[in-house]
Design a protein around this motif. Structure first.
Motif, PDB file in Angstrom:
ATOM      1  N   LYS A 145      27.529 107.547  39.889  1.00  0.00           N
ATOM      2  CA  LYS A 145      26.429 107.832  38.963  1.00  0.00           C
ATOM      3  C   LYS A 145      26.235 106.654  38.009  1.00  0.00           C
ATOM      4  O   LYS A 145      25.115 106.274  37.670  1.00  0.00           O
ATOM      5  N   VAL A 146      27.345 106.076  37.566  1.00  0.00           N
ATOM      6  CA  VAL A 146      27.294 104.917  36.667  1.00  0.00           C
ATOM      7  C   VAL A 146      27.278 103.626  37.478  1.00  0.00           C
ATOM      8  O   VAL A 146      26.488 102.722  37.224  1.00  0.00           O
ATOM      9  N   GLY A 147      28.152 103.550  38.481  1.00  0.00           N
ATOM     10  CA  GLY A 147      28.259 102.324  39.277  1.00  0.00           C
ATOM     11  C   GLY A 147      28.711 101.165  38.400  1.00  0.00           C
ATOM     12  O   GLY A 147      29.696 101.284  37.662  1.00  0.00           O
ATOM     13  N   TYR A 148      27.973 100.070  38.454  1.00  0.00           N
ATOM     14  CA  TYR A 148      28.288  98.946  37.571  1.00  0.00           C
ATOM     15  C   TYR A 148      27.045  98.588  36.773  1.00  0.00           C
ATOM     16  O   TYR A 148      25.959  98.469  37.336  1.00  0.00           O
ATOM     17  N   CYS A 149      27.193  98.443  35.478  1.00  0.00           N
ATOM     18  CA  CYS A 149      26.076  97.921  34.677  1.00  0.00           C
ATOM     19  C   CYS A 149      26.624  96.982  33.612  1.00  0.00           C
ATOM     20  O   CYS A 149      27.796  97.060  33.235  1.00  0.00           O
ATOM     21  N   GLN A 150      25.768  96.091  33.154  1.00  0.00           N
ATOM     22  CA  GLN A 150      26.187  95.075  32.188  1.00  0.00           C
ATOM     23  C   GLN A 150      26.701  95.737  30.918  1.00  0.00           C
ATOM     24  O   GLN A 150      26.158  96.740  30.466  1.00  0.00           O
ATOM     25  N   GLY A 151      27.723  95.158  30.364  1.00  0.00           N
ATOM     26  CA  GLY A 151      28.381  95.740  29.198  1.00  0.00           C
ATOM     27  C   GLY A 151      29.757  96.248  29.574  1.00  0.00           C
ATOM     28  O   GLY A 151      30.724  96.112  28.823  1.00  0.00           O
ATOM     29  N   LEU A 152      29.867  96.812  30.790  1.00  0.00           N
ATOM     30  CA  LEU A 152      31.168  97.306  31.261  1.00  0.00           C
ATOM     31  C   LEU A 152      32.179  96.169  31.385  1.00  0.00           C
ATOM     32  O   LEU A 152      33.375  96.370  31.183  1.00  0.00           O
ATOM     33  N   ASN A 153      31.684  94.966  31.733  1.00  0.00           N
ATOM     34  CA  ASN A 153      32.607  93.836  31.898  1.00  0.00           C
ATOM     35  C   ASN A 153      33.308  93.479  30.586  1.00  0.00           C
ATOM     36  O   ASN A 153      34.483  93.117  30.578  1.00  0.00           O
ATOM     37  N   TYR A 154      32.587  93.616  29.461  1.00  0.00           N
ATOM     38  CA  TYR A 154      33.207  93.306  28.162  1.00  0.00           C
ATOM     39  C   TYR A 154      34.255  94.353  27.789  1.00  0.00           C
ATOM     40  O   TYR A 154      35.343  94.012  27.310  1.00  0.00           O
ATOM     41  N   ILE A 155      33.910  95.616  28.019  1.00  0.00           N
ATOM     42  CA  ILE A 155      34.857  96.703  27.704  1.00  0.00           C
ATOM     43  C   ILE A 155      36.107  96.564  28.568  1.00  0.00           C
ATOM     44  O   ILE A 155      37.234  96.567  28.065  1.00  0.00           O
ATOM     45  N   ALA A 156      35.907  96.429  29.888  1.00  0.00           N
ATOM     46  CA  ALA A 156      37.046  96.326  30.818  1.00  0.00           C
ATOM     47  C   ALA A 156      37.843  95.049  30.562  1.00  0.00           C
ATOM     48  O   ALA A 156      39.076  95.051  30.662  1.00  0.00           O
ATOM     49  N   GLY A 157      37.138  93.970  30.220  1.00  0.00           N
ATOM     50  CA  GLY A 157      37.814  92.693  29.954  1.00  0.00           C
ATOM     51  C   GLY A 157      38.765  92.793  28.778  1.00  0.00           C
ATOM     52  O   GLY A 157      39.910  92.317  28.844  1.00  0.00           O
ATOM     53  N   LEU A 158      38.323  93.437  27.692  1.00  0.00           N
ATOM     54  CA  LEU A 158      39.211  93.568  26.531  1.00  0.00           C
ATOM     55  C   LEU A 158      40.350  94.545  26.822  1.00  0.00           C
ATOM     56  O   LEU A 158      41.490  94.320  26.410  1.00  0.00           O
ATOM     57  N   LEU A 159      40.051  95.616  27.560  1.00  0.00           N
ATOM     58  CA  LEU A 159      41.126  96.546  27.953  1.00  0.00           C
ATOM     59  C   LEU A 159      42.215  95.806  28.729  1.00  0.00           C
ATOM     60  O   LEU A 159      43.414  96.048  28.535  1.00  0.00           O
ATOM     61  N   LEU A 160      41.800  94.904  29.600  1.00  0.00           N
ATOM     62  CA  LEU A 160      42.757  94.130  30.403  1.00  0.00           C
ATOM     63  C   LEU A 160      43.577  93.193  29.523  1.00  0.00           C
ATOM     64  O   LEU A 160      44.800  93.087  29.674  1.00  0.00           O
ATOM     65  N   LEU A 161      42.921  92.512  28.580  1.00  0.00           N
ATOM     66  CA  LEU A 161      43.630  91.591  27.685  1.00  0.00           C
ATOM     67  C   LEU A 161      44.664  92.323  26.834  1.00  0.00           C
ATOM     68  O   LEU A 161      45.736  91.797  26.550  1.00  0.00           O
TER      69      LEU A 161
END
Length: 330
Positions: A145-161
């Motif tokens: 339903k969500v798939g991938y959309c811009q903005g998720l990369n920033y959230i996931a990137g900081l979660l990873l860091l």
């Protein structure tokens, strides 16, 4: 020059050229004592091998800050992510080993180099980009339903860091998008559009002068706060301030976002009211996220639970329902 501090913070973000090292040194001399005290308190809970259960004590501890080394585990525990993971312990690896949609894969790959270009970890090694790709790919395939959309990369990137573990980051992303943020990342971004109007209503009620001033100048609230909401203050507020906000979001939910936004507006009321035109006001809303108030994360976090005053969950729920109905009738 205050050479004791690196030009890069502990999460790999380069400090801006106009970074105020003098204010930062003054702040850190006190904040390091706070961190040491908090680390001792948390170690008494975590060090005994106890699972972190939601309670009044833990809520108070979370508001005062989770030590960086414990954030992944604490966020998973208090948000319900650990429970989700325990129900499907092999889900992440299973998704990654399955066949993937090439179109989704290509879109994510296009966005990877745009994620934190000023971060040394994402800039200088392929490892972080590869891990981020895995997290986003797995999330997009399990939530179509969500798939991938811009903005998720920033959230996931900081979660990873922060967590330094792609699987932990995946589960935290899942909790945020599916449980905490109501329809921010669906194709219509319906929940985001509603919450922009909810925030405007809260400003109208709690700071009518600012609301009238913004309305008179004609700056749309969507222009001001879309990035605040969709990126959860990543790349907007200083990193440690953002993470202290996330500590509370994982425990208390999305109403924390409104508390932060209202605090920024209330504490900078005079600056905002002094703006004479559209461009000045837009610039001022950017500047207030980088000033001394925002940098001093401990004071700032104490203020978000005082400055906006009472903000019950029920108020947010009613406002969302009313605005959803208004938007549906347009």
């Amino acid at each position: 020059m205050y050479s004791t501090f690196s030009k890069v913070d502990e999460y790999g973000f380069e400090r801006p050229e106009n970074f105020n090292y003098e204010s930062y040194e003054e702040f850190m001399s006190e904040y390091l004592k706070v961190l040491a005290k908090r680390a001792k308190k948390w170690s008494e809970i975590i060090g005994e091998g106890k699972s972190v259960q939601r309670s009044i004590t833990i809520k108070r501890y979370v508001r005062k800050g989770v030590p960086s080394e414990h954030r992944g585990m604490v966020w998973l525990s208090v948000s319900g992510g650990e429970e989700l993971r325990n129900k499907s312990p092999n889900l992440y690896q299973q998704i990654l080993s399955d066949t993937h949609d090439q179109q989704i894969s290509d879109i994510i790959k296009t966005d990877l180099p745009r994620t934190f270009p000023d971060n040394i970890f994402f800039n200088n090694t392929d490892r972080h980009q590869r891990q981020l790709f895995n997290i986003l790919l797995a999330f997009a395939h399990q939530n179509q339903k969500v798939g991938y959309c811009q903005g998720l990369n920033y959230i996931a990137g900081l979660l990873l860091l922060v967590t330094k573990c792609e699987e932990t980051a995946f589960w935290l992303l899942k909790v945020l998008i599916e449980k905490i943020l109501p329809e921010y990342y669906t194709p219509t971004m319906k929940g985001l559009c509603i919450d922009i109007d909810v925030l405007a209503e809260l400003v109208r009620y709690k700071e009518p002068e600012v609301f009238q001033h913004v309305t008179r100048i004609g700056l749309p609230w969507a222009v001001i706060v879309t990035k605040w909401l969709i990126c959860l203050f990543v790349d907007i507020l200083p990193t440690e301030t953002t993470l202290r906000i996330w500590d509370c979001i994982f425990y208390e939910g999305s109403k924390v976002i409104f508390r932060v936004a209202l605090t920024l507006i209330k504490r900078n009321k005079e600056k905002l009211l002094a703006c004479k035109d559209f461009a000045d006001l837009a610039e001022c809303f950017k500047i207030i996220t980088k000033d001394r108030i925002a940098l001093q994360c401990h004071d700032f976090m104490q203020s978000i639970f005082k400055v906006p005053g009472s903000l019950p969950n029920n108020t947010i729920i009613k406002l969302r329902a009313r605005i959803e109905q208004i938007q549906a009738e347009r």
